[in-house]
Design a protein around this motif. Structure first.
Motif, PDB file in Angstrom:
ATOM      1  N   CYS A  66      -2.633 -18.820  32.522  1.00 45.53           N
ATOM      2  CA  CYS A  66      -1.221 -19.199  32.497  1.00 45.53           C
ATOM      3  C   CYS A  66      -0.657 -18.655  31.194  1.00 45.53           C
ATOM      4  O   CYS A  66      -1.072 -19.064  30.106  1.00 45.53           O
ATOM      5  CB  CYS A  66      -1.070 -20.717  32.554  1.00 45.53           C
ATOM      6  SG  CYS A  66      -1.744 -21.455  34.054  1.00 45.53           S
ATOM      7  N   ALA A 109      -0.580 -26.658  32.559  1.00 45.40           N
ATOM      8  CA  ALA A 109      -0.279 -25.761  31.440  1.00 45.40           C
ATOM      9  C   ALA A 109       0.863 -26.344  30.621  1.00 45.40           C
ATOM     10  O   ALA A 109       2.024 -26.128  30.923  1.00 45.40           O
ATOM     11  CB  ALA A 109       0.070 -24.371  31.953  1.00 45.40           C
ATOM     12  N   THR A 114      -2.905 -21.144  28.669  1.00 48.62           N
ATOM     13  CA  THR A 114      -3.801 -22.135  29.254  1.00 48.62           C
ATOM     14  C   THR A 114      -4.640 -21.399  30.278  1.00 48.62           C
ATOM     15  O   THR A 114      -4.110 -20.650  31.097  1.00 48.62           O
ATOM     16  CB  THR A 114      -3.024 -23.285  29.938  1.00 48.62           C
ATOM     17  OG1 THR A 114      -2.325 -24.030  28.935  1.00 48.62           O
ATOM     18  CG2 THR A 114      -3.960 -24.212  30.692  1.00 48.62           C
ATOM     19  N   ARG A 126     -10.656 -26.374  31.717  1.00 51.30           N
ATOM     20  CA  ARG A 126      -9.315 -25.984  31.266  1.00 51.30           C
ATOM     21  C   ARG A 126      -9.377 -25.808  29.751  1.00 51.30           C
ATOM     22  O   ARG A 126      -9.904 -26.664  29.054  1.00 51.30           O
ATOM     23  CB  ARG A 126      -8.292 -27.057  31.631  1.00 51.30           C
ATOM     24  CG  ARG A 126      -6.880 -26.738  31.154  1.00 51.30           C
ATOM     25  CD  ARG A 126      -5.854 -27.777  31.585  1.00 51.30           C
ATOM     26  NE  ARG A 126      -5.588 -27.654  33.007  1.00 51.30           N
ATOM     27  CZ  ARG A 126      -5.971 -28.539  33.930  1.00 51.30           C
ATOM     28  NH1 ARG A 126      -6.640 -29.609  33.600  1.00 51.30           N
ATOM     29  NH2 ARG A 126      -5.690 -28.349  35.199  1.00 51.30           N
ATOM     30  N   THR A 127      -8.863 -24.708  29.267  1.00 47.46           N
ATOM     31  CA  THR A 127      -8.774 -24.478  27.824  1.00 47.46           C
ATOM     32  C   THR A 127      -7.343 -24.120  27.477  1.00 47.46           C
ATOM     33  O   THR A 127      -6.624 -23.549  28.300  1.00 47.46           O
ATOM     34  CB  THR A 127      -9.707 -23.343  27.353  1.00 47.46           C
ATOM     35  OG1 THR A 127      -9.270 -22.115  27.925  1.00 47.46           O
ATOM     36  CG2 THR A 127     -11.153 -23.603  27.739  1.00 47.46           C
ATOM     37  N   VAL A 128      -6.943 -24.469  26.268  1.00 45.90           N
ATOM     38  CA  VAL A 128      -5.604 -24.132  25.782  1.00 45.90           C
ATOM     39  C   VAL A 128      -5.765 -23.344  24.495  1.00 45.90           C
ATOM     40  O   VAL A 128      -6.575 -23.704  23.644  1.00 45.90           O
ATOM     41  CB  VAL A 128      -4.763 -25.401  25.538  1.00 45.90           C
ATOM     42  CG1 VAL A 128      -3.381 -25.027  25.013  1.00 45.90           C
ATOM     43  CG2 VAL A 128      -4.645 -26.235  26.807  1.00 45.90           C
TER      44      VAL A 128
END
Length: 147
Positions: A66, A109, A114, A126-128
């Motif tokens: 994203c 997101a 993201t 999920r990682t940001v």
């Protein structure tokens, strides 16, 4: 008479499916079993929720990026995303958060970039923020089946 919005959506969805199938066949990327498609070697630009659903259901492991064009960390991550599409067994998909705000929201997101990893049709990680190529390869490897 004109098409209803639902008819038009379905027509577009079917056209996108045919285009994706044809592109993959032209690249010789159907797997040997005839069951499912091998992963494309470049990121898939997601056109909406139905398209994302198709991609996630077609491929065993999908890394969804994203991103936003104006995002510096997203731009820094772009070469890594393209490299992962080429070098890993995961399909890599890109969702422009500005063009697809509702979809980005559904993907969780809240910031960009993201990254959401799907395995067997389900979101599993999920990682940001910008991640290293090694971190992302490890994430993909952890959720990929044996080769």
């Amino acid at each position: 008479m004109s098409e209803s919005p639902d008819d038009e959506r379905e027509r577009i969805r079917e056209q996108k499916k045919r285009e994706l199938q044809q592109r993959l066949e032209n690249d010789g990327e159907l797997d040997g079993t005839g069951d499912s498609m091998a992963t494309p070697s470049e990121p898939i630009v997601i056109e909406g929720q139905a398209h994302l659903n198709d991609v996630v259901s077609t491929h065993d492991v999908v890394l969804v990026d994203c991103y936003a064009d104006w995002c510096g960390p997203c731009q820094m991550l772009e070469p890594t995303i393209e490299s992962l599409a080429t070098e890993t067994d995961a399909a890599v998909a890109k969702v422009d958060v500005d063009a697809h705000q509702r979809l980005a929201q559904q993907l969780g997101a809240r910031g960009v970039p993201t990254l959401v990893l799907y395995a067997d049709g389900q979101p599993v990680e999920r990682t940001v923020g910008a991640q290293s190529k090694g971190q992302l390869e490890e994430l993909i490897e952890r959720h990929s089946g044996p080769s």
